[in-house]
Design an enzyme around this catalytic site. Structure first.
Site, PDB file in Angstrom:
ATOM      1  CB  CYS A 121      -0.956  -0.009   1.187  1.00  0.00           C
ATOM      2  SG  CYS A 121      -2.031  -1.441   1.170  1.00  0.00           S
ATOM      3  CG  HIS A 262      -3.227   3.227   2.459  1.00  0.00           C
ATOM      4  ND1 HIS A 262      -3.710   2.939   1.200  1.00  0.00           N
ATOM      5  CD2 HIS A 262      -3.287   2.068   3.171  1.00  0.00           C
ATOM      6  CE1 HIS A 262      -4.030   1.655   1.155  1.00  0.00           C
ATOM      7  NE2 HIS A 262      -3.793   1.108   2.333  1.00  0.00           N
ATOM      8  CG  ASN A 292      -6.627  -1.009   1.467  1.00  0.00           C
ATOM      9  OD1 ASN A 292      -5.967  -0.564   0.531  1.00  0.00           O
ATOM     10  ND2 ASN A 292      -6.065  -1.458   2.579  1.00  0.00           N
TER      11      ASN A 292
END
Ligand code: COA
Length: 337
Positions: A121, A262, A292
């Site tokens: 990520c 994020h 996500n």
């Protein structure tokens, strides 16, 4: 590639932003038909309402290419002006060749330096840091930096604590030299700690556990995560990445007009806001709509924040991430109109 020692001091900036979300919307209620969960549980624990899933025929490189076409359009530049391509992903089309090479061909770029960066990520910020350094050091005109993921292919539909969290999509930016309108790339801070890889990983399919009947039966090709532990370290490490970078530039959190975190979990973002002593309305969030999307989450959010928040001249924008590895990273932009 030729080096250009004088270029090291040049300013670099973002001159184009693009994103792509697959058409298919999967709501929390849709997931209830697959696993034992509820809209209420997912919303309360994560803030995610829906996510996008790509078609079977739509690969990470296809989403990367579409986001890139849109970024090139906003920059007003053509494929022939791109001299470097970096793709961040943990869901490449195949183990090799790289998704960057596959994307290069789909976009009809020249035979330019193209490679993948894998930092989960944090991948997009790692990739942007590397591309920024290369644009400064070489005589590249423009770099294309992409985060693209098809995480729906590594979801374990027998693990309700992970399969509700992730989605597919892509975001792309164009990095160029010089001053002028756009986002000036001020700097980056990146670290990693590989001492506990099993916190978040996809154990099967590599040289440690190649695909076999046994690996398939043990579901080793799916994403595995210790959610509670990741939650705790994520907040601490994102705060560290943010503060370290701000200190380096003589700034404090209060100087930041917009934080692009994020997009993993709304509660992680809220905890980060508390630790940085910033109001939550300085944080741009779209995780309710996408879940996500790993390496794609920051470039998608940056592009939407740019469209929805109308950055002012001189605004500082802080991007901050954490992910498997563990990796954590931050990047600072100064906006010029
Ligand atoms: N639906 C309903 N119940 C669920 C569920 C789901 N989708 N997933 C887990 N549960 C249950 C668990 O079985 C557990 O039940 P029990 O108490 O009867 O054993 C209960 O909910 C609590 O589970 P827990 O894992 O403690 O929940 P949590 O509050 O830690 O939330 C996460 C789980 C995954 C949402 C949270 O830990 C998290 O977001 N972690 C960070 C993950 C992340 O961001 N990863 C990406 C990194 S880039």
């Amino acid at each position: 590639m030729s080096g250009n020692p004088q270029a090291a001091s040049l300013t670099t900036r973002l001159v184009g932003l693009g994103s792509y979300a697959p058409e298919r919307i999967v709501t929390n209620d849709d997931l209830c038909e697959i696993v034992d969960t509820s809209d209420q549980w997912i919303m309360t624990r994560t803030g995610i309402r829906e996510r996008r899933f790509a078609k079977d025929s739509e690969f990470t490189s296809d989403m990367a290419a579409e986001a890139s076409r849109r970024a090139m359009k906003t920059a007003g530049i053509g494929p022939e002006e791109i001299d470097l391509l970096v793709v961040a992903t943990i869901t490449p089309d195949m183990a090799f060749p790289s998704t960057a090479c596959l994307t290069q061909a789909k976009l009809g770029l020249g035979k330019v330096c193209s490679f993948d960066v894998e930092a989960a990520c944090s991948g997009f910020l790692y990739a942007l840091d590397v591309a920024d350094a290369l644009v400064r050091a070489r005589d590249y005109r423009y770099a294309l930096v992409i985060g693209s993921e098809k995480l729906s292919t590594i979801m374990d539909w027998e693990d309700r604590s992970t399969c509700v969290l992730f989605g597919d999509g892509a975001g792309a930016v164009i990095v160029g030299k010089g001053s002028g309108a756009g986002g000036e790339l001020m700097g980056f801070f990146s670290e990693a700690d590989g001492s506990n890889p099993s916190l978040l990983c996809q154990p099967g399919g590599g040289s440690a556990q190649p695909a076999s009947e046994d690996s398939l039966q043990k579901r080793q090709h799916f994403l595995k995560m210790n959610g509670r532990e990741i939650f705790k370290v994520a907040v601490r490490l994102m705060e560290r990445a943010a503060r370290k970078l701000l200190e380096k530039h003589g700034l404090t959190p209060a100087d930041i007009a917009c934080v692009i975190p994020h997009q993993a979990n709304a509660r992680i973002v809220e905890s980060l806001a508390q630790r940085l002593e910033l109001p939550i309305d300085r944080f741009f969030c779209n995780l309710d709509r996408y879940g996500n999307t790993s390496a794609a989450s920051i470039p998608i959010a940056l592009k939407e924040a740019y469209e929805e928040w109308d950055f002012n001249n001189g605004d500082h924008i802080l991007m901050v991430s954490f992910g498997a590895g563990l990796t954590w990273s931050s990047g600072l932009i100064r906006w010029t109109k």
